[in-house]
Scaffold this motif. Structure first.
Motif, PDB file in Angstrom:
ATOM      1  N   MET A   1       0.933  -1.005   0.016  1.00  0.00           N
ATOM      2  CA  MET A   1       0.007  -0.078   0.142  1.00  0.00           C
ATOM      3  C   MET A   1       0.915   1.214   0.097  1.00  0.00           C
ATOM      4  SD  MET A   1      -3.281  -1.253   0.100  1.00  0.00           S
ATOM      5  CE  MET A   1      -4.324   0.296   0.644  1.00  0.00           C
ATOM      6  N   SER A   2       0.291   2.354  -0.535  1.00  0.00           N
ATOM      7  CA  SER A   2       1.208   3.411  -0.591  1.00  0.00           C
ATOM      8  C   SER A   2       1.331   4.364   0.774  1.00  0.00           C
ATOM      9  CB  SER A   2       0.376   4.588  -1.411  1.00  0.00           C
ATOM     10  OG  SER A   2      -0.863   5.037  -0.990  1.00  0.00           O
ATOM     11  N   SER A   3       2.222   5.004   1.041  1.00  0.00           N
ATOM     12  CA  SER A   3       2.635   5.333   2.301  1.00  0.00           C
ATOM     13  C   SER A   3       1.858   6.422   2.768  1.00  0.00           C
ATOM     14  CB  SER A   3       4.258   5.921   2.262  1.00  0.00           C
ATOM     15  OG  SER A   3       4.501   6.454   3.453  1.00  0.00           O
ATOM     16  N   THR A   4       1.670   6.707   4.055  1.00  0.00           N
ATOM     17  CA  THR A   4       0.969   7.803   4.654  1.00  0.00           C
ATOM     18  C   THR A   4       1.562   8.973   4.439  1.00  0.00           C
ATOM     19  OG1 THR A   4       1.570   7.259   6.856  1.00  0.00           O
ATOM     20  CG2 THR A   4      -0.676   6.308   6.119  1.00  0.00           C
ATOM     21  N   ALA A   5       3.116   8.814   4.365  1.00  0.00           N
ATOM     22  CA  ALA A   5       3.905  10.109   4.337  1.00  0.00           C
ATOM     23  C   ALA A   5       4.333  10.118   2.707  1.00  0.00           C
ATOM     24  CB  ALA A   5       5.108   9.880   5.130  1.00  0.00           C
ATOM     25  N   PRO A   6       3.889  11.182   2.083  1.00  0.00           N
ATOM     26  CA  PRO A   6       4.177  11.284   0.667  1.00  0.00           C
ATOM     27  C   PRO A   6       5.855  11.291   0.260  1.00  0.00           C
ATOM     28  CG  PRO A   6       3.969  13.382   1.575  1.00  0.00           C
ATOM     29  CD  PRO A   6       3.598  12.564   2.540  1.00  0.00           C
ATOM     30  N   HIS A   7       6.087  10.552  -0.654  1.00  0.00           N
ATOM     31  CA  HIS A   7       7.406  10.203  -1.082  1.00  0.00           C
ATOM     32  C   HIS A   7       7.889  11.520  -1.806  1.00  0.00           C
ATOM     33  CE1 HIS A   7       8.236   6.097  -0.327  1.00  0.00           C
ATOM     34  NE2 HIS A   7       6.886   5.714  -0.593  1.00  0.00           N
ATOM     35  N   PRO A   8       9.093  11.965  -1.865  1.00  0.00           N
ATOM     36  CA  PRO A   8       9.760  13.048  -2.473  1.00  0.00           C
ATOM     37  C   PRO A   8       9.711  13.032  -4.039  1.00  0.00           C
ATOM     38  CG  PRO A   8      11.057  12.521  -0.912  1.00  0.00           C
ATOM     39  CD  PRO A   8      10.210  11.441  -0.821  1.00  0.00           C
ATOM     40  N   ILE A   9       9.037  14.013  -4.776  1.00  0.00           N
ATOM     41  CA  ILE A   9       8.668  13.423  -6.361  1.00  0.00           C
ATOM     42  C   ILE A   9       9.710  14.469  -6.935  1.00  0.00           C
ATOM     43  CG2 ILE A   9       7.031  13.995  -7.853  1.00  0.00           C
ATOM     44  CD1 ILE A   9       4.920  13.682  -5.836  1.00  0.00           C
ATOM     45  N   ILE A  10      10.026  13.855  -8.096  1.00  0.00           N
ATOM     46  CA  ILE A  10      10.703  14.461  -9.201  1.00  0.00           C
ATOM     47  C   ILE A  10       9.666  14.159 -10.291  1.00  0.00           C
ATOM     48  CG2 ILE A  10      12.843  14.430 -11.107  1.00  0.00           C
ATOM     49  CD1 ILE A  10      14.478  13.372  -8.737  1.00  0.00           C
ATOM     50  N   ASP A  11       9.380  15.438 -10.765  1.00  0.00           N
ATOM     51  CA  ASP A  11       8.368  15.371 -11.865  1.00  0.00           C
ATOM     52  C   ASP A  11       9.082  15.511 -13.160  1.00  0.00           C
ATOM     53  OD1 ASP A  11       6.315  15.837 -13.808  1.00  0.00           O
ATOM     54  OD2 ASP A  11       5.309  17.503 -12.638  1.00  0.00           O
ATOM     55  N   SER A  12       9.114  14.291 -13.969  1.00  0.00           N
ATOM     56  CA  SER A  12      10.017  14.140 -14.803  1.00  0.00           C
ATOM     57  C   SER A  12       9.594  14.542 -16.174  1.00  0.00           C
ATOM     58  CB  SER A  12      10.166  12.434 -14.972  1.00  0.00           C
ATOM     59  OG  SER A  12       9.168  12.066 -15.468  1.00  0.00           O
ATOM     60  N   HIS A  13       8.466  15.506 -16.254  1.00  0.00           N
ATOM     61  CA  HIS A  13       8.114  15.787 -17.567  1.00  0.00           C
ATOM     62  C   HIS A  13       7.066  16.962 -17.461  1.00  0.00           C
ATOM     63  CE1 HIS A  13       7.775  14.737 -21.944  1.00  0.00           C
ATOM     64  NE2 HIS A  13       6.801  15.818 -21.762  1.00  0.00           N
ATOM     65  N   ILE A  14       7.708  18.000 -17.802  1.00  0.00           N
ATOM     66  CA  ILE A  14       6.930  19.603 -17.710  1.00  0.00           C
ATOM     67  C   ILE A  14       7.334  20.465 -18.642  1.00  0.00           C
ATOM     68  CG2 ILE A  14       6.662  19.418 -15.089  1.00  0.00           C
ATOM     69  CD1 ILE A  14       8.055  21.885 -14.878  1.00  0.00           C
ATOM     70  N   HIS A  15       6.319  21.278 -19.126  1.00  0.00           N
ATOM     71  CA  HIS A  15       7.095  22.209 -20.359  1.00  0.00           C
ATOM     72  C   HIS A  15       6.674  23.708 -19.555  1.00  0.00           C
ATOM     73  CE1 HIS A  15       6.678  19.133 -22.922  1.00  0.00           C
ATOM     74  NE2 HIS A  15       5.576  18.576 -22.625  1.00  0.00           N
ATOM     75  N   LEU A  16       7.475  24.825 -20.059  1.00  0.00           N
ATOM     76  CA  LEU A  16       7.263  25.978 -19.415  1.00  0.00           C
ATOM     77  C   LEU A  16       7.335  26.990 -20.706  1.00  0.00           C
ATOM     78  CD1 LEU A  16       9.914  25.668 -16.522  1.00  0.00           C
ATOM     79  CD2 LEU A  16       7.160  25.751 -16.248  1.00  0.00           C
ATOM     80  N   PHE A  17       7.036  27.971 -20.534  1.00  0.00           N
ATOM     81  CA  PHE A  17       6.842  29.066 -21.634  1.00  0.00           C
ATOM     82  C   PHE A  17       6.484  30.328 -21.234  1.00  0.00           C
ATOM     83  CE2 PHE A  17       4.180  25.895 -22.633  1.00  0.00           C
ATOM     84  CZ  PHE A  17       2.705  26.396 -22.525  1.00  0.00           C
ATOM     85  N   PRO A  18       7.356  31.270 -21.442  1.00  0.00           N
ATOM     86  CA  PRO A  18       6.729  32.785 -20.885  1.00  0.00           C
ATOM     87  C   PRO A  18       5.982  33.544 -22.137  1.00  0.00           C
ATOM     88  CG  PRO A  18       8.763  33.088 -21.812  1.00  0.00           C
ATOM     89  CD  PRO A  18       8.495  31.606 -21.857  1.00  0.00           C
ATOM     90  N   THR A  19       4.987  34.672 -21.702  1.00  0.00           N
ATOM     91  CA  THR A  19       4.416  35.268 -22.679  1.00  0.00           C
ATOM     92  C   THR A  19       5.144  35.724 -23.849  1.00  0.00           C
ATOM     93  OG1 THR A  19       2.665  35.590 -21.006  1.00  0.00           O
ATOM     94  CG2 THR A  19       2.820  37.169 -22.994  1.00  0.00           C
ATOM     95  N   SER A  20       6.303  36.406 -23.422  1.00  0.00           N
ATOM     96  CA  SER A  20       7.127  36.816 -24.479  1.00  0.00           C
ATOM     97  C   SER A  20       7.656  36.128 -25.429  1.00  0.00           C
ATOM     98  CB  SER A  20       8.400  37.739 -23.634  1.00  0.00           C
ATOM     99  OG  SER A  20       9.179  36.700 -22.794  1.00  0.00           O
TER     100      SER A  20
END
Length: 351
Positions: free
Chosen positions: A1-20
Protein backbone atom coordinates in the motif's frame (compact mmCIF):
# COMPACT_ATOMS: atom_id res chain seq x y z
CA UNK A 1 0.00 0.00 0.00
CA UNK A 2 1.14 3.57 -0.60
CA UNK A 3 2.77 5.32 2.33
CA UNK A 4 0.89 7.77 4.54
CA UNK A 5 3.90 10.08 4.26
CA UNK A 6 4.33 11.33 0.71
CA UNK A 7 7.47 10.30 -1.13
CA UNK A 8 9.65 13.10 -2.51
CA UNK A 9 8.72 13.57 -6.17
CA UNK A 10 10.77 14.40 -9.23
CA UNK A 11 8.29 15.48 -11.88
CA UNK A 12 10.03 14.04 -14.93
CA UNK A 13 8.04 15.87 -17.60
CA UNK A 14 6.94 19.50 -17.56
CA UNK A 15 6.88 22.29 -20.13
CA UNK A 16 7.40 25.99 -19.46
CA UNK A 17 7.14 29.10 -21.62
CA UNK A 18 6.76 32.85 -20.96
CA UNK A 19 4.31 35.21 -22.63
CA UNK A 20 7.15 37.03 -24.37
CA UNK A 21 8.09 33.88 -26.36
CA UNK A 22 4.69 32.41 -27.21
CA UNK A 23 5.01 33.22 -30.93
CA UNK A 24 8.14 31.04 -31.14
CA UNK A 25 6.05 27.93 -30.34
CA UNK A 26 5.17 25.98 -33.48
CA UNK A 27 1.67 25.12 -32.19
CA UNK A 28 0.75 28.54 -30.81
CA UNK A 29 -2.42 30.39 -31.79
CA UNK A 30 -4.13 33.05 -29.67
CA UNK A 31 -7.11 30.76 -29.04
CA UNK A 32 -5.07 27.65 -28.20
CA UNK A 33 -6.00 26.33 -24.72
CA UNK A 34 -2.34 26.60 -23.73
CA UNK A 35 -1.76 29.89 -25.53
CA UNK A 36 -0.75 31.89 -22.46
CA UNK A 37 2.18 32.03 -20.09
CA UNK A 38 2.93 28.78 -18.27
CA UNK A 39 5.96 29.41 -16.12
CA UNK A 40 7.04 28.40 -12.64
CA UNK A 41 4.59 30.68 -10.92
CA UNK A 42 1.73 28.75 -12.52
CA UNK A 43 3.43 25.39 -11.93
CA UNK A 44 3.90 26.11 -8.23
CA UNK A 45 0.20 26.91 -7.98
CA UNK A 46 -0.66 23.62 -9.70
CA UNK A 47 1.29 21.52 -7.21
CA UNK A 48 0.35 23.52 -4.11
CA UNK A 49 -1.70 21.65 -1.48
CA UNK A 50 -5.46 22.02 -1.71
CA UNK A 51 -6.88 23.99 1.22
CA UNK A 52 -8.51 21.76 3.86
CA UNK A 53 -7.28 18.60 2.12
CA UNK A 54 -7.18 15.58 4.42
CA UNK A 55 -4.49 13.82 2.40
CA UNK A 56 -0.77 14.59 2.73
CA UNK A 57 0.46 17.14 0.20
CA UNK A 58 2.78 15.86 -2.54
CA UNK A 59 6.38 16.87 -1.98
CA UNK A 60 7.94 17.97 -5.29
CA UNK A 61 11.70 18.29 -4.97
CA UNK A 62 12.23 19.31 -8.59
CA UNK A 63 11.42 18.73 -12.25
CA UNK A 64 12.80 17.79 -15.64
CA UNK A 65 12.03 20.38 -18.30
CA UNK A 66 11.23 18.98 -21.76
CA UNK A 67 11.38 21.11 -24.90
CA UNK A 68 8.17 22.75 -26.08
CA UNK A 69 8.35 22.32 -29.88
CA UNK A 70 9.66 25.73 -30.88
CA UNK A 71 9.78 26.87 -34.52
CA UNK A 72 12.70 25.51 -36.54
CA UNK A 73 13.80 25.44 -40.17
CA UNK A 74 16.08 22.43 -40.60
CA UNK A 75 16.65 23.10 -44.31
CA UNK A 76 18.38 26.39 -43.49
CA UNK A 77 19.69 25.15 -40.14
CA UNK A 78 17.76 27.95 -38.45
CA UNK A 79 17.31 26.88 -34.85
CA UNK A 80 16.73 30.30 -33.30
CA UNK A 81 13.56 29.12 -31.52
CA UNK A 82 15.13 26.20 -29.60
CA UNK A 83 18.23 28.26 -28.79
CA UNK A 84 15.98 31.04 -27.47
CA UNK A 85 14.37 28.44 -25.22
CA UNK A 86 17.78 27.43 -23.86
CA UNK A 87 18.59 31.09 -23.19
CA UNK A 88 15.33 31.44 -21.24
CA UNK A 89 16.13 28.31 -19.23
CA UNK A 90 19.52 29.81 -18.46
CA UNK A 91 17.72 32.68 -16.74
CA UNK A 92 15.80 30.15 -14.63
CA UNK A 93 18.84 28.05 -13.72
CA UNK A 94 21.04 31.03 -12.88
CA UNK A 95 18.29 32.86 -10.97
CA UNK A 96 18.23 35.89 -13.25
CA UNK A 97 14.59 36.34 -14.36
CA UNK A 98 13.34 39.20 -16.47
CA UNK A 99 10.26 41.02 -15.16
CA UNK A 100 7.02 39.23 -16.00
CA UNK A 101 8.56 35.85 -16.88
CA UNK A 102 6.87 34.08 -13.98
CA UNK A 103 9.83 32.81 -12.01
CA UNK A 104 12.07 34.01 -9.19
CA UNK A 105 15.71 33.52 -8.32
CA UNK A 106 14.68 30.93 -5.71
CA UNK A 107 13.10 28.75 -8.41
CA UNK A 108 16.53 27.75 -9.72
CA UNK A 109 16.68 24.90 -7.18
CA UNK A 110 13.63 23.22 -8.75
CA UNK A 111 15.20 22.71 -12.18
CA UNK A 112 17.01 19.39 -11.86
CA UNK A 113 17.35 18.59 -15.53
CA UNK A 114 16.74 19.96 -19.03
CA UNK A 115 15.87 18.10 -22.24
CA UNK A 116 16.11 20.59 -25.14
CA UNK A 117 15.46 20.10 -28.85
CA UNK A 118 18.15 18.65 -31.11
CA UNK A 119 18.08 18.17 -34.93
CA UNK A 120 18.74 14.42 -35.03
CA UNK A 121 17.83 13.88 -38.72
CA UNK A 122 20.72 16.06 -39.91
CA UNK A 123 23.32 13.47 -38.92
CA UNK A 124 26.34 13.31 -36.67
CA UNK A 125 28.40 16.29 -37.82
CA UNK A 126 25.49 18.75 -37.99
CA UNK A 127 24.29 17.53 -34.59
CA UNK A 128 27.71 18.06 -33.05
CA UNK A 129 27.80 21.61 -34.44
CA UNK A 130 24.35 22.28 -32.98
CA UNK A 131 25.34 20.90 -29.58
CA UNK A 132 28.36 23.20 -29.51
CA UNK A 133 26.13 26.16 -30.30
CA UNK A 134 23.59 25.12 -27.65
CA UNK A 135 26.34 24.73 -25.05
CA UNK A 136 27.60 28.25 -25.76
CA UNK A 137 24.10 29.71 -25.38
CA UNK A 138 23.49 27.74 -22.18
CA UNK A 139 26.71 28.57 -20.36
CA UNK A 140 28.44 26.12 -17.98
CA UNK A 141 25.90 26.16 -15.14
CA UNK A 142 22.89 25.54 -17.36
CA UNK A 143 24.68 23.09 -19.66
CA UNK A 144 25.39 20.93 -16.61
CA UNK A 145 21.61 20.57 -16.25
CA UNK A 146 21.18 19.34 -19.85
CA UNK A 147 20.64 15.59 -19.52
CA UNK A 148 19.30 14.66 -22.94
CA UNK A 149 17.55 15.85 -26.08
CA UNK A 150 14.27 15.39 -27.90
CA UNK A 151 13.32 15.49 -31.54
CA UNK A 152 9.54 15.10 -31.49
CA UNK A 153 8.65 12.18 -33.76
CA UNK A 154 4.89 12.09 -33.28
CA UNK A 155 4.12 14.42 -36.18
CA UNK A 156 6.99 13.50 -38.51
CA UNK A 157 6.88 11.41 -41.67
CA UNK A 158 7.04 7.64 -41.31
CA UNK A 159 10.61 6.45 -41.45
CA UNK A 160 12.15 9.59 -39.93
CA UNK A 161 13.61 7.74 -36.95
CA UNK A 162 15.16 5.09 -39.21
CA UNK A 163 17.16 7.43 -41.44
CA UNK A 164 20.92 6.94 -41.39
CA UNK A 165 21.49 10.49 -40.15
CA UNK A 166 19.02 10.03 -37.31
CA UNK A 167 20.64 6.79 -36.15
CA UNK A 168 24.09 8.40 -36.38
CA UNK A 169 22.79 11.24 -34.23
CA UNK A 170 21.51 8.83 -31.59
CA UNK A 171 24.96 7.25 -31.42
CA UNK A 172 26.48 10.70 -30.87
CA UNK A 173 24.13 11.28 -27.94
CA UNK A 174 25.15 7.94 -26.46
CA UNK A 175 28.85 8.73 -26.79
CA UNK A 176 28.30 12.02 -24.96
CA UNK A 177 26.20 10.46 -22.22
CA UNK A 178 22.91 12.10 -23.19
CA UNK A 179 19.43 10.56 -23.08
CA UNK A 180 17.09 10.56 -26.08
CA UNK A 181 13.49 11.42 -25.28
CA UNK A 182 11.03 9.44 -27.43
CA UNK A 183 7.83 11.29 -28.30
CA UNK A 184 5.56 9.21 -30.56
CA UNK A 185 1.78 8.88 -30.92
CA UNK A 186 0.21 5.47 -31.49
CA UNK A 187 -3.29 6.91 -30.91
CA UNK A 188 -3.20 9.12 -34.02
CA UNK A 189 -0.43 7.58 -36.10
CA UNK A 190 -0.99 3.88 -35.58
CA UNK A 191 1.27 0.92 -34.88
CA UNK A 192 3.89 1.99 -37.44
CA UNK A 193 5.36 4.45 -34.95
CA UNK A 194 5.69 1.71 -32.34
CA UNK A 195 7.38 -0.60 -34.82
CA UNK A 196 9.79 2.11 -35.93
CA UNK A 197 10.83 2.87 -32.35
CA UNK A 198 11.67 -0.79 -31.76
CA UNK A 199 13.86 -0.81 -34.88
CA UNK A 200 15.34 2.60 -34.06
CA UNK A 201 16.58 1.35 -30.69
CA UNK A 202 18.05 -1.79 -32.23
CA UNK A 203 19.91 0.21 -34.87
CA UNK A 204 21.15 2.85 -32.43
CA UNK A 205 22.66 0.17 -30.18
CA UNK A 206 24.01 -2.08 -32.93
CA UNK A 207 27.79 -2.35 -32.72
CA UNK A 208 28.04 0.18 -29.88
CA UNK A 209 29.93 -0.49 -26.64
CA UNK A 210 27.59 -0.99 -23.68
CA UNK A 211 28.71 2.16 -21.86
CA UNK A 212 28.12 4.28 -24.98
CA UNK A 213 24.67 3.02 -25.87
CA UNK A 214 22.15 5.85 -25.76
CA UNK A 215 19.48 5.67 -23.06
CA UNK A 216 15.89 6.03 -24.29
CA UNK A 217 13.04 7.52 -22.27
CA UNK A 218 9.57 6.82 -23.67
CA UNK A 219 7.14 9.70 -23.18
CA UNK A 220 3.48 9.20 -22.22
CA UNK A 221 3.39 5.39 -22.69
CA UNK A 222 3.82 6.16 -26.43
CA UNK A 223 0.32 7.71 -26.43
CA UNK A 224 -1.96 4.67 -26.67
CA UNK A 225 -5.57 5.05 -27.78
CA UNK A 226 -7.54 5.18 -24.53
CA UNK A 227 -10.88 5.56 -26.30
CA UNK A 228 -11.12 1.89 -27.27
CA UNK A 229 -13.53 -0.31 -25.37
CA UNK A 230 -11.82 -3.65 -24.93
CA UNK A 231 -8.48 -5.39 -24.70
CA UNK A 232 -9.09 -7.46 -27.83
CA UNK A 233 -8.89 -4.37 -30.00
CA UNK A 234 -5.94 -4.59 -32.45
CA UNK A 235 -4.72 -1.20 -31.24
CA UNK A 236 -4.39 -2.40 -27.66
CA UNK A 237 -2.74 -5.66 -28.71
CA UNK A 238 -0.18 -3.84 -30.87
CA UNK A 239 0.60 -1.41 -28.06
CA UNK A 240 0.90 -4.16 -25.44
CA UNK A 241 3.23 -6.16 -27.67
CA UNK A 242 5.41 -3.10 -28.22
CA UNK A 243 5.63 -2.36 -24.49
CA UNK A 244 6.95 -5.83 -23.69
CA UNK A 245 9.34 -5.71 -26.67
CA UNK A 246 10.68 -2.28 -25.72
CA UNK A 247 11.07 -3.28 -22.08
CA UNK A 248 13.55 -6.00 -23.05
CA UNK A 249 16.16 -3.30 -23.64
CA UNK A 250 17.43 -2.40 -20.18
CA UNK A 251 18.50 1.05 -21.40
CA UNK A 252 14.88 1.97 -22.04
CA UNK A 253 12.77 3.76 -19.43
CA UNK A 254 9.15 4.89 -19.56
CA UNK A 255 7.23 7.84 -18.15
CA UNK A 256 3.92 7.32 -16.41
CA UNK A 257 2.61 10.54 -17.89
CA UNK A 258 0.54 12.20 -20.56
CA UNK A 259 -2.51 9.93 -20.53
CA UNK A 260 -5.12 12.62 -19.90
CA UNK A 261 -4.57 13.81 -23.48
CA UNK A 262 -5.59 10.39 -24.85
CA UNK A 263 -8.84 10.09 -22.88
CA UNK A 264 -12.36 10.72 -24.20
CA UNK A 265 -13.38 14.26 -23.23
CA UNK A 266 -16.13 13.12 -20.87
CA UNK A 267 -13.77 10.87 -18.94
CA UNK A 268 -11.33 13.75 -18.37
CA UNK A 269 -14.00 15.39 -16.23
CA UNK A 270 -14.48 12.34 -13.99
CA UNK A 271 -12.74 11.57 -10.72
CA UNK A 272 -9.24 10.15 -10.47
CA UNK A 273 -10.79 6.88 -9.31
CA UNK A 274 -12.97 6.64 -12.43
CA UNK A 275 -10.03 7.45 -14.70
CA UNK A 276 -7.87 4.87 -12.96
CA UNK A 277 -10.52 2.18 -13.45
CA UNK A 278 -10.92 3.05 -17.14
CA UNK A 279 -7.20 2.91 -17.98
CA UNK A 280 -6.24 0.07 -15.66
CA UNK A 281 -5.42 -2.40 -18.49
CA UNK A 282 -2.77 -0.02 -19.87
CA UNK A 283 -1.35 0.78 -16.43
CA UNK A 284 -1.10 -2.92 -15.58
CA UNK A 285 0.82 -3.68 -18.78
CA UNK A 286 3.40 -0.97 -18.10
CA UNK A 287 3.99 -2.07 -14.51
CA UNK A 288 4.33 -5.70 -15.62
CA UNK A 289 6.65 -4.88 -18.52
CA UNK A 290 8.98 -2.29 -17.03
CA UNK A 291 8.68 -2.58 -13.24
CA UNK A 292 9.12 0.40 -10.88
CA UNK A 293 12.88 0.57 -11.45
CA UNK A 294 12.28 1.77 -15.03
CA UNK A 295 9.01 3.70 -14.60
CA UNK A 296 9.02 7.35 -13.59
CA UNK A 297 6.28 9.78 -12.61
CA UNK A 298 5.68 12.70 -14.95
CA UNK A 299 2.78 15.14 -14.98
CA UNK A 300 3.04 16.50 -18.54
CA UNK A 301 2.07 19.86 -17.08
CA UNK A 302 0.50 22.07 -18.46
CA UNK A 303 -0.69 19.77 -21.30
CA UNK A 304 -2.42 17.65 -18.66
CA UNK A 305 -4.71 20.57 -17.80
CA UNK A 306 -6.50 20.68 -21.18
CA UNK A 307 -10.04 19.48 -20.62
CA UNK A 308 -9.24 18.64 -17.00
CA UNK A 309 -8.70 22.02 -15.35
CA UNK A 310 -5.74 24.08 -14.21
CA UNK A 311 -6.49 23.63 -10.53
CA UNK A 312 -7.19 19.90 -10.57
CA UNK A 313 -5.12 18.23 -13.27
CA UNK A 314 -1.74 17.81 -11.58
CA UNK A 315 -3.26 16.53 -8.34
CA UNK A 316 -5.67 14.25 -10.19
CA UNK A 317 -2.84 12.59 -12.10
CA UNK A 318 -0.81 12.29 -8.90
CA UNK A 319 -3.78 10.47 -7.36
CA UNK A 320 -4.00 8.09 -10.34
CA UNK A 321 -0.32 7.18 -10.00
CA UNK A 322 -0.72 6.75 -6.26
CA UNK A 323 -3.45 4.19 -6.97
CA UNK A 324 -1.06 2.40 -9.34
CA UNK A 325 1.32 2.01 -6.40
CA UNK A 326 -1.50 0.60 -4.28
CA UNK A 327 -2.75 -1.83 -6.89
CA UNK A 328 0.74 -3.14 -7.67
CA UNK A 329 1.51 -3.54 -3.97
CA UNK A 330 4.77 -1.67 -4.39
CA UNK A 331 7.19 -1.66 -1.48
CA UNK A 332 8.42 1.61 -0.02
CA UNK A 333 11.65 1.16 -1.97
CA UNK A 334 9.79 0.56 -5.24
CA UNK A 335 7.55 3.56 -4.67
CA UNK A 336 10.59 5.73 -4.03
CA UNK A 337 11.95 4.61 -7.41
CA UNK A 338 8.74 5.37 -9.30
CA UNK A 339 8.27 8.82 -7.75
CA UNK A 340 11.90 9.98 -8.00
CA UNK A 341 14.59 7.31 -8.08
CA UNK A 342 14.05 6.15 -11.66
CA UNK A 343 14.27 9.71 -12.98
CA UNK A 344 17.40 10.29 -10.93
CA UNK A 345 18.98 7.18 -12.42
CA UNK A 346 17.87 7.61 -16.04
CA UNK A 347 18.93 11.25 -16.25
CA UNK A 348 22.02 10.90 -14.01
CA UNK A 349 20.84 13.69 -11.74
CA UNK A 350 23.20 15.13 -9.15
CA UNK A 351 22.66 14.42 -5.48
Amino acid sequence: MSSTAPHPIIDSHIHLFPTSELTSLSWYTPDHPLGSQHSLEEYRAAIAPTPDSKTPAPSVSGFIFVETDRNTNPSTKDFAGPLQEIAWLRRIVTGQPKPGEGHTADDARLCLGIVPFAPLPLGAEALKAYLAQAEEVAGPETWAKVKGFRYLLQDKENGTALGDGFVEGLKVLGEKGFVFEVGIDQHRRGRVQLEEVVEMIDRAHDGVAEDEKVVFVLNHLCKPDLTILNQTDPSFIAWRTAMFTLSKCRKTYIKLSGLFSELPDKLKERSAEDIFSAILPWLAVVVAAFGPARIMFGSDWPVCTVGVGKEDAWKKWHRVVDMVCDLAGLSEEDQAMLWAGTAREAYKLDG
